[in-house]
Design a protein around this motif. Structure first.
Motif, mmCIF file in Angstrom:
data_model
loop_
_atom_site.group_PDB
_atom_site.id
_atom_site.type_symbol
_atom_site.label_atom_id
_atom_site.label_comp_id
_atom_site.label_asym_id
_atom_site.label_seq_id
_atom_site.Cartn_x
_atom_site.Cartn_y
_atom_site.Cartn_z
ATOM 1 N N THR A 1 0.864 -1.183 0.000
ATOM 2 C CA THR A 1 0.000 0.000 0.000
ATOM 3 C C THR A 1 0.891 1.221 0.000
ATOM 4 N N LEU A 2 1.047 1.837 -1.147
ATOM 5 C CA LEU A 2 1.972 2.959 -1.321
ATOM 6 C C LEU A 2 1.337 4.234 -0.794
ATOM 7 N N THR A 3 2.010 4.890 0.146
ATOM 8 C CA THR A 3 1.462 6.115 0.743
ATOM 9 C C THR A 3 2.374 7.323 0.597
ATOM 10 N N PHE A 4 3.652 7.113 0.237
ATOM 11 C CA PHE A 4 4.561 8.260 0.139
ATOM 12 C C PHE A 4 4.238 9.073 -1.125
ATOM 13 N N PRO A 5 4.600 10.352 -1.166
ATOM 14 C CA PRO A 5 4.254 11.189 -2.317
ATOM 15 C C PRO A 5 5.125 10.917 -3.537
ATOM 16 N N ILE A 6 4.522 11.095 -4.711
ATOM 17 C CA ILE A 6 5.241 11.061 -5.983
ATOM 18 C C ILE A 6 5.046 12.416 -6.643
ATOM 19 N N VAL A 7 6.135 13.090 -6.943
ATOM 20 C CA VAL A 7 6.084 14.425 -7.547
ATOM 21 C C VAL A 7 5.661 14.304 -9.010
ATOM 22 N N ALA A 8 4.731 15.151 -9.416
ATOM 23 C CA ALA A 8 4.332 15.264 -10.821
ATOM 24 C C ALA A 8 5.183 16.352 -11.470
ATOM 25 N N ASP A 9 5.861 16.003 -12.561
ATOM 26 C CA ASP A 9 6.830 16.945 -13.142
ATOM 27 C C ASP A 9 6.732 16.937 -14.663
ATOM 28 N N LYS A 10 5.520 17.132 -15.178
ATOM 29 C CA LYS A 10 5.323 17.077 -16.634
ATOM 30 C C LYS A 10 6.116 18.158 -17.361
ATOM 31 N N GLY A 11 6.343 19.285 -16.695
ATOM 32 C CA GLY A 11 7.105 20.375 -17.319
ATOM 33 C C GLY A 11 8.608 20.237 -17.167
ATOM 34 N N LEU A 12 9.080 19.181 -16.515
ATOM 35 C CA LEU A 12 10.503 18.877 -16.327
ATOM 36 C C LEU A 12 11.230 19.876 -15.426
ATOM 37 N N LYS A 13 10.487 20.701 -14.722
ATOM 38 C CA LYS A 13 11.112 21.751 -13.906
ATOM 39 C C LYS A 13 12.016 21.161 -12.824
ATOM 40 N N VAL A 14 11.482 20.214 -12.066
ATOM 41 C CA VAL A 14 12.257 19.649 -10.965
ATOM 42 C C VAL A 14 13.351 18.726 -11.507
ATOM 43 N N ALA A 15 13.022 17.953 -12.530
ATOM 44 C CA ALA A 15 14.014 17.050 -13.133
ATOM 45 C C ALA A 15 15.221 17.822 -13.651
ATOM 46 N N GLN A 16 14.992 18.968 -14.245
ATOM 47 C CA GLN A 16 16.104 19.783 -14.729
ATOM 48 C C GLN A 16 16.850 20.439 -13.565
ATOM 49 N N LEU A 17 16.121 20.842 -12.537
ATOM 50 C CA LEU A 17 16.744 21.449 -11.361
ATOM 51 C C LEU A 17 17.727 20.486 -10.712
ATOM 52 N N TYR A 18 17.388 19.204 -10.732
ATOM 53 C CA TYR A 18 18.227 18.171 -10.106
ATOM 54 C C TYR A 18 19.049 17.379 -11.131
ATOM 55 N N ASP A 19 19.119 17.853 -12.357
ATOM 56 C CA ASP A 19 19.931 17.212 -13.392
ATOM 57 C C ASP A 19 19.558 15.743 -13.582
ATOM 58 N N MET A 20 18.263 15.474 -13.592
ATOM 59 C CA MET A 20 17.765 14.107 -13.778
ATOM 60 C C MET A 20 17.539 13.747 -15.246
ATOM 61 N N ILE A 21 17.592 14.730 -16.120
ATOM 62 C CA ILE A 21 17.425 14.485 -17.550
ATOM 63 C C ILE A 21 18.805 14.354 -18.185
ATOM 64 N N HIS A 22 19.118 13.163 -18.671
ATOM 65 C CA HIS A 22 20.389 12.918 -19.352
ATOM 66 C C HIS A 22 20.084 12.710 -20.835
ATOM 67 N N PRO A 23 20.382 13.696 -21.678
ATOM 68 C CA PRO A 23 19.915 13.689 -23.067
ATOM 69 C C PRO A 23 20.303 12.459 -23.873
ATOM 70 N N ASN A 24 21.421 11.826 -23.544
ATOM 71 C CA ASN A 24 21.792 10.628 -24.286
ATOM 72 C C ASN A 24 20.947 9.415 -23.912
ATOM 73 N N GLU A 25 20.198 9.543 -22.838
ATOM 74 C CA GLU A 25 19.235 8.514 -22.446
ATOM 75 C C GLU A 25 17.837 8.888 -22.933
ATOM 76 N N SER A 26 17.400 10.107 -22.605
ATOM 77 C CA SER A 26 16.085 10.601 -23.015
ATOM 78 C C SER A 26 16.041 12.104 -22.785
#
Length: 209
Positions: free
Chosen positions: A91-116
């Protein structure tokens, strides 16, 4: 932006499956296990979300709050959680961030262009109550995380803070620890009254309770 060990974790506001959050306020006086995954309704990610949920008591015992992220929206996350619960028997209760605009992913360098250019890699950030980044890990999209290692390094970090020690290779809770070279033998007598073994002047090992 590159987020490095010792940096203050960048703050953000975002929608999550548990409602809107201010990240730093959400962490509060706890530690945080902040991790990203490429996409909802994908196989490796489903097992990772399930495993995080299954370990909820272990995280809580360490005063650690898990929080996930992908570049999908809240509605997709909520639908996916039902699948996670069903397939991973949890039963999953912890939060999952919604980041469709990539704002947080880019802030934390989670987007690696050679992957996606749109999906986050499997990043891990362990953040302490002072909002300092204490660990970073990055896994490729097709390799699931080792949660034993994540818990082990949290234990090591918390022990190091509490006891002024370092931990050797492959350390496990209960194992011998290292007295840092920055602590003189004279000071070590007061900090480690149990004594130590001096393998080399720079390598002193001891036990901790």
């Amino acid at each position: 932006m590159s987020v490095r060990i010792g940096d203050t974790a960048p703050n953000f506001k975002a929608d999550t499956t548990n409602g809107p959050i201010d990240f730093h306020e959400w962490i509060g006086s706890s530690w945080a296990f902040f991790f990203s995954h490429p996409a909802d309704f994908t196989p490796v990610c489903t097992t990772e979300m399930g495993r995080t949920s299954q370990l909820s008591e272990q995280f809580a015992a360490r005063n650690v709050k898990p929080i996930g992220l992908s570049t999908d929206g809240v509605e997709e996350h909520m639908a996916w959680i039902k699948d996670v619960n069903d397939t991973q028997h949890t039963t999953l209760t912890f939060p999952i961030v919604a980041d469709k605009g990539l704002k947080v992913a880019q802030l934390y360098d989670m987007i690696h262009p050679n992957e996606s250019t749109t999906a986050a890699v499997r990043s891990v950030f362990i953040i302490d109550p002072d909002k300092k980044v204490r660990l970073t890990l990055t896994y490729p999209m097709n390799v699931g995380r080792n949660f034993d290692e994540i818990l082990r390094v949290i234990d090591a970090l918390q022990l190091a803070d509490a006891k002024k020690v370092a931990t050797p290779a492959d350390w496990r809770p209960g194992g011998k620890v290292i007295i840092p070279p920055s602590i003189s033998n004279e000071d070590a007598k007061g900090i480690f009254p149990q004594g130590w073994e001096e393998i080399r002047p720079y390598l002193r090992v001891t036990d901790v309770n």
